[in-house]
Design a protein around this motif. Structure first.
Motif, PDB file in Angstrom:
ATOM      1  N   THR A 117       0.829  -1.216   0.000  1.00 59.22           N
ATOM      2  CA  THR A 117       0.000   0.000   0.000  1.00 59.22           C
ATOM      3  C   THR A 117       0.856   1.257   0.000  1.00 59.22           C
ATOM      4  N   GLY A 118       2.009   1.322   0.691  1.00 55.82           N
ATOM      5  CA  GLY A 118       2.924   2.459   0.686  1.00 55.82           C
ATOM      6  C   GLY A 118       2.475   3.599   1.575  1.00 55.82           C
ATOM      7  N   THR A 119       3.422   4.158   2.317  1.00 53.49           N
ATOM      8  CA  THR A 119       3.213   5.342   3.161  1.00 53.49           C
ATOM      9  C   THR A 119       4.403   6.248   2.963  1.00 53.49           C
ATOM     10  N   PRO A 120       4.321   7.530   3.402  1.00 51.10           N
ATOM     11  CA  PRO A 120       5.495   8.422   3.239  1.00 51.10           C
ATOM     12  C   PRO A 120       6.732   7.801   3.885  1.00 51.10           C
ATOM     13  N   GLU A 121       7.848   7.938   3.196  1.00 51.34           N
ATOM     14  CA  GLU A 121       9.104   7.335   3.658  1.00 51.34           C
ATOM     15  C   GLU A 121       9.577   8.007   4.951  1.00 51.34           C
ATOM     16  N   LEU A 122       9.888   7.187   5.946  1.00 51.28           N
ATOM     17  CA  LEU A 122      10.475   7.645   7.206  1.00 51.28           C
ATOM     18  C   LEU A 122      11.882   7.074   7.324  1.00 51.28           C
ATOM     19  N   CYS A 123      12.703   7.764   8.135  1.00 53.99           N
ATOM     20  CA  CYS A 123      14.067   7.242   8.373  1.00 53.99           C
ATOM     21  C   CYS A 123      13.982   6.224   9.499  1.00 53.99           C
ATOM     22  N   ASN A 124      13.718   4.937   9.124  1.00 45.93           N
ATOM     23  CA  ASN A 124      13.495   3.900  10.130  1.00 45.93           C
ATOM     24  C   ASN A 124      13.988   2.531   9.699  1.00 45.93           C
ATOM     25  N   GLY A 125      14.774   2.468   8.616  1.00 47.98           N
ATOM     26  CA  GLY A 125      15.285   1.186   8.164  1.00 47.98           C
ATOM     27  C   GLY A 125      14.248   0.364   7.424  1.00 47.98           C
ATOM     28  N   ILE A 126      13.092   0.953   7.013  1.00 48.87           N
ATOM     29  CA  ILE A 126      12.013   0.241   6.314  1.00 48.87           C
ATOM     30  C   ILE A 126      11.671   0.992   5.026  1.00 48.87           C
ATOM     31  N   ASP A 127      11.341   0.249   3.988  1.00 43.89           N
ATOM     32  CA  ASP A 127      10.917   0.862   2.716  1.00 43.89           C
ATOM     33  C   ASP A 127       9.430   1.206   2.844  1.00 43.89           C
ATOM     34  N   ASP A 128       9.139   2.362   3.519  1.00 41.51           N
ATOM     35  CA  ASP A 128       7.748   2.727   3.797  1.00 41.51           C
ATOM     36  C   ASP A 128       6.962   3.013   2.517  1.00 41.51           C
ATOM     37  N   ASP A 129       7.609   3.695   1.503  1.00 45.96           N
ATOM     38  CA  ASP A 129       6.861   4.087   0.289  1.00 45.96           C
ATOM     39  C   ASP A 129       6.913   3.027  -0.795  1.00 45.96           C
ATOM     40  N   CYS A 130       7.455   1.841  -0.475  1.00 40.20           N
ATOM     41  CA  CYS A 130       7.406   0.681  -1.383  1.00 40.20           C
ATOM     42  C   CYS A 130       8.010   0.987  -2.759  1.00 40.20           C
ATOM     43  N   ASP A 131       9.088   1.833  -2.767  1.00 38.26           N
ATOM     44  CA  ASP A 131       9.733   2.112  -4.066  1.00 38.26           C
ATOM     45  C   ASP A 131      10.981   1.270  -4.256  1.00 38.26           C
ATOM     46  N   GLY A 132      11.177   0.338  -3.329  1.00 38.98           N
ATOM     47  CA  GLY A 132      12.343  -0.552  -3.459  1.00 38.98           C
ATOM     48  C   GLY A 132      13.603   0.012  -2.838  1.00 38.98           C
ATOM     49  N   VAL A 133      13.545   1.215  -2.309  1.00 40.45           N
ATOM     50  CA  VAL A 133      14.721   1.844  -1.689  1.00 40.45           C
ATOM     51  C   VAL A 133      14.369   2.156  -0.234  1.00 40.45           C
ATOM     52  N   VAL A 134      15.233   1.754   0.662  1.00 37.44           N
ATOM     53  CA  VAL A 134      15.008   1.986   2.090  1.00 37.44           C
ATOM     54  C   VAL A 134      15.546   3.345   2.483  1.00 37.44           C
ATOM     55  N   ASP A 135      14.735   4.139   3.211  1.00 36.00           N
ATOM     56  CA  ASP A 135      15.141   5.443   3.750  1.00 36.00           C
ATOM     57  C   ASP A 135      15.641   6.396   2.676  1.00 36.00           C
ATOM     58  N   ASN A 136      15.075   6.337   1.475  1.00 35.07           N
ATOM     59  CA  ASN A 136      15.489   7.291   0.435  1.00 35.07           C
ATOM     60  C   ASN A 136      14.990   8.687   0.795  1.00 35.07           C
ATOM     61  N   GLY A 137      15.801   9.691   0.431  1.00 30.19           N
ATOM     62  CA  GLY A 137      15.461  11.071   0.744  1.00 30.19           C
ATOM     63  C   GLY A 137      16.097  11.557   2.023  1.00 30.19           C
ATOM     64  N   PHE A 138      16.856  10.714   2.680  1.00 31.10           N
ATOM     65  CA  PHE A 138      17.530  11.111   3.915  1.00 31.10           C
ATOM     66  C   PHE A 138      19.035  11.028   3.711  1.00 31.10           C
ATOM     67  N   ASP A 139      19.739  12.166   4.023  1.00 29.53           N
ATOM     68  CA  ASP A 139      21.198  12.217   3.862  1.00 29.53           C
ATOM     69  C   ASP A 139      21.835  11.969   5.232  1.00 29.53           C
ATOM     70  N   LEU A 140      22.178  10.751   5.475  1.00 31.65           N
ATOM     71  CA  LEU A 140      22.744  10.394   6.788  1.00 31.65           C
ATOM     72  C   LEU A 140      24.125  10.970   7.014  1.00 31.65           C
ATOM     73  N   LEU A 141      24.737  11.569   5.965  1.00 30.88           N
ATOM     74  CA  LEU A 141      26.078  12.163   6.116  1.00 30.88           C
ATOM     75  C   LEU A 141      26.002  13.591   6.629  1.00 30.88           C
TER      76      LEU A 141
END
Length: 889
Positions: free
Chosen positions: A69-93
């Motif tokens: 179903t997908g939800t907005p991506e959160l920085c939590n180690g889970i692919d919330d938005d189901c786009d195949g990428v985990v925690d995309n949109g977050f710059d951990l650096l």
């Protein structure tokens, strides 16, 4: 032919609900996948390691990707938005809210922080603060004080990491030892040394009282010669003047003053008084008198007292008149003489007691007056006639000497008695009356009769005990009140008493009563004879707790099976309790077998290693350790060269009716030491099975997987060796047979003794050099734990976390409550946590090493002597010790 997913799930439900597995503990996990590509027709059941957690897109408890179903991506180690990428949109650096890892927020006290290269750093400090320790976790921890200028106040004002830097507390008199401590002293120059205040006195001042509070309090000027002399001045300025000063020098050195040439007169001593030397204590010549001194200092003593030689007589005494020179009777006038420095009257005779001698001794003018020759025993019937009886004081009656104590005429000397009443021999009997006759070997009343011979002997009360052996005395007393008593006091010398011991009242106890040296009943009997020797109503009371109980040889003389067993009994010959072995002959050491007994008599039970040299031997050779019944597996296709238990593991104390309780190690055997069958070890967890195999120097049978696929399988190879089945494997063949092995179809409902199902054995060749290589009960009876890790995909190389609560392991072969498919050699669907146990779980052990050696991480070692594996894998001996028979010393 493949079955549908629904069909396989239905079959799974049958296995879990219809089979006894449904009765197991709640530790069993929910299924999370069913492999529908089992070409062999088998079902592979997998269990979810985290039951109850929903997987993305699928039903709770099942893996899958469809329908996300997908939800907005959160920085939590889970692919919330189901786009195949985990925690995309977050710059951990660079993200200060997720720096390096999701949820790590950069923040520090009194500082501005940034995220640089995935790590929190301090960008700047709040004004007035400094990051002195360069540690970003506590921020800018140091606050500037005094405007950042260092002063002596015990604080790091400039935040350079050094407190009070620039101040010398060891030598600064303004800050001596601590900030603000100022050195000062009266009439002195102060200074600081080693952090302590001190001072030097100014000229003309001295510190006499040695008190720092008043400094140099004494003002004084030393004389040109600072040596103390008698002049009323403190020459050396030490606070003491003239004679007060113990170092004062007297001049001249000879302090004696006034001494005559003959040295008889009194001399004096030069003494400093008021600043002047004065002769104290001297005396001049005087008239000579009789006093033991040379008064006139002529070198002679007492030579010219004016009274010497003049007549004298004791003043106040009758008998002589000095003035007329007239004396009466024996008295005489004397003359003064000087004796020992005293003037005394020498040669005088003064009155004495009148005695019967024809002389006026008392100088009263009457001779022998006051002497009664009728009553005076010294002059009885005439002067000089003294009465004399042996050991007696005689009386004089009418001028006749008599000795009659009965009528108080005369008396015997102390310690003597007139026993025969004849004064002719005086008091002839040496005796001192002390009272009525007592039992002490003495004639107390001095009547010539001692103890029992004297009818006046005083008897005590009957203090003798009448209980136990004390109540078995001879009886027969004629003393009033004692006639019915078995024992009673008698006046006698106690038996075994030292020579010279006096008689006393002792009880006539029989010889079965234990007495002390004083003939008293012991407080605690030590004889062991079945009798009440201390007469307390209890026989053999020190031994009652042990008598009749089991005993054995002392541990210092025998161990294990060589220890003879017996019973604690009294020994008539020694009156002592000892272990009665009944003439048993000690057993000889034998090779160790897995039975919970120390068969080789070395103090160890069921050890797997052979005895080292020096211990008791078995038939002239070193005794062997436990040789579990194993099969050597080295046939073609085997996953290595290894050994496996021929029978399911059992406890050392197992029998045909009970699995036992011993948990020290596992055993592989069909029968116990007496030939009786044994039940296998059931209700066991993976962790318990793993420990039991290691204690036997072995391990659980190992399986390795790569990417989840089975690469090697020690247990499975043995079970299906020699089989080439189209689907399904059983140790005895490709076709399931209901009555060969103990499964649900046999309907026994419990495990049977090891190897008792004679047909439930392997068919294939396992050992190329032996024909006796059959293994029993691999199918049914108990589901056997293996070292087949299922919660991780790759298990090559012993991965970490073995036996942890979240790990999952496979049990093999099914159990007495399993259906046919669960009893197959290739069935690996039973996956359980290592803490799970049930009545149908068991195990067997494998090893890469031959019997007698231990498998320690693949290395074959002798646990009896290996200092790195002493008595068990990984047990290392400390420095200075060696490994001997499995122990470091």
């Amino acid at each position: 032919m493949r079955t549908s997913l629904a069909g396989r799930l239905l079959f799974l439900a049958m296995l879990l609900l219809g089979a006894p597995c449904a009765r197991r503990s709640t530790e069993i996990l929910l299924p999370y996948a069913v492999n529908t590509s089992d070409a062999g027709g088998g079902v592979i059941i997998k269990l979810d390691a985290r039951p109850g957690q929903g997987e993305a897109g699928g039903s709770a408890g099942y893996d899958g990707q469809s329908g996300c179903t997908g939800t907005p991506e959160l920085c939590n180690g889970i692919d919330d938005d189901c786009d195949g990428v985990v925690d995309n949109g977050f710059d951990l650096l660079t993200d200060p809210l997720n720096c390096g890892t999701c949820g790590i927020v950069c923040s520090a006290p009194t500082a501005l922080t940034e995220c640089r290269a995935g790590a929190c750093v301090i960008a700047s400090c709040t004004p007035g603060y400094v990051d002195a320790d360069r540690n970003p976790t506590n921020g800018c921890e140091c606050m500037l004080t005094n405007g950042g200028v260092e002063i002596c106040d015990g604080a790091d004002n400039d935040c350079d990491g050094v407190i009070d830097d620039g101040f010398d507390l060891q030598h600064d008199p303004a800050n001596c030892g601590a900030c603000g401590v100022t050195c000062g002293a009266a009439h002195a120059d102060p200074f600081c040394a080693g952090g302590a205040c001190s001072y030097a006195c100014k000229p003309g001042f001295y510190d006499v009282d040695k008190k720092a509070g008043d400094g140099c309090e004494y003002e004084c000027t030393k004389t040109a010669n600072p040596t103390e002399v008698c002049d009323g001045i403190d020459n050396d300025c030490n606070g003491l003047v003239d004679g007060e000063d113990p170092v004062m020098v007297y001049t001249p050195a000879d302090r004696t003053c006034y001494s005559s040439a003959n040295g008889a007169c009194q001399s004096g001593l030069l003494t400093c008084i008021a600043g002047t030397m004065t002769c104290v204590g001297a005396g001049p010549p005087s008239d000579e008198i009789c006093d033991g001194r040379d008064n006139n200092c002529d070198g002679r003593i007492d030579e010219s007292d004016p009274n010497l030689g003049k007549p004298c007589y004791a003043p106040g005494l009758a008998g002589c008149d000095v003035a007329t020179g007239v004396c009466r009777g024996a008295c005489r006038i004397g003359a003064y003489v000087c004796t020992a420095g005293s003037l005394v009257c020498g040669g005088q005779v003064t009155p004495t007691l009148e005695v019967c001698n024809g002389i006026d001794d008392d100088c009263d003018g009457v001779v022998d007056n006051g002497i009664d020759t009728d009553t005076d025993p010294r002059n009885c019937g005439g002067c000089g006639h003294a009465c004399s009886f042996a050991h007696a004081f005689a009386a004089c009656v009418g001028g006749v000497c008599v000795l009659d104590e009965k009528h108080h005429l005369g008396a015997c000397a102390v310690g003597w008695v007139d026993g025969n009443g004849d004064p002719a021999d005086g008091c002839e009997y040496s005796c001192t009356p002390t009272g009525p006759e007592l039992c002490d070997g003495i004639d107390n009343d001095c009547n010539g009769l001692v103890d029992n011979a004297d009818p006046g002997l005083i008897y005590p009360s009957n203090f003798c005990l009448q209980t136990g052996e004390c109540g078995r005395g001879p009886g027969g007393s004629t003393h009033a009140g004692w006639e019915a008593s078995p024992t009673f006091p008698v006046c006698a010398i106690a038996s075994n008493a030292p020579v010279g011991t006096a008689p006393s009242w002792v009880c006539n106890y029989p010889g079965t009563v234990q007495l002390t040296a004083s003939h008293q009943v012991v407080a605690q009997e030590t004889w062991c004879d079945g009798l009440d020797n201390d007469c307390n109503g209890v026989a053999d009371d020190p031994y009652r707790a042990l008598l009749g109980t089991a005993c054995a040889d002392p541990a210092s003389t025998a161990l294990g099976a060589c220890l003879r067993k017996g019973t604690w009994r009294c020994q008539p010959a020694t009156l002592a309790m000892s272990c009665d072995l009944g003439g048993a002959v000690a057993a000889l050491p034998a090779d160790e077998i897995c039975d919970g007994i120390d068969n080789d008599c070395d103090g160890l039970v069921d050890e797997s290693w052979d005895n080292p040299v020096g211990l008791a031997q078995c038939s002239g050779r070193d005794c062997l350790g436990v040789r579990d019944d194993v099969v050597h597996v080295n046939a073609a296709g085997a996953p290595g060269d290894y050994y496996i238990y021929r029978f399911e593991a059992s406890r050392a104390d197992a029998s045909a009716t009970a699995p036992g309780l011993a948990a020290a190690r596992a055993c592989s055997r069909q029968a116990d030491g007496t030939g009786g069958l044994v039940l296998p070890w059931s209700s066991v967890t993976w962790n318990q099975a793993d420990a039991a195999c290691r204690a036997a120097g072995m391990r659980l049978c190992r399986a390795t997987r790569t990417g989840g696929a089975l690469v090697s399988d020690e247990w499975g190879f043995v079970c299906q060796a020699g089989q080439s089945c189209a689907s399904g494997f059983y140790p005895y063949g490709c076709t399931y047979r209901t009555v060969v092995c103990n499964g649900v179809d046999l309907n026994l409902g419990q495990a049977v003794p090891c190897g008792s199902r004679s047909g439930c054995v392997t068919a294939g060749d396992l050992d190329t050099s032996s024909g006796s290589d059959q293994v029993y009960d691999l199918s049914g009876n108990l589901a056997e734990w293996t070292d087949d890790r299922r919660d991780i995909a790759d298990t090559t190389g012993s991965p970490a976390g073995a036996g942890s609560a979240i790990a999952i392991y496979t049990t093999r072969g099914g159990a007495y409550d399993s259906f046919f498919r669960g009893m197959a050699c290739d069935f690996t669907g039973s996956e359980l946590h290592p803490t799970f146990s049930y009545a149908d779980t068991g195990f067997r052990c494998c090893s890469s090493c031959p019997p007698g050696t231990a498998d320690c991480s693949g290395a074959c070692v002798n646990l009896a002597s290996d200092p790195a594996n002493c008595g068990g894998c990984g047990i290392a001996c400390g420095t200075g010790t060696t490994c001997h028979n499995g122990a470091c010393w």
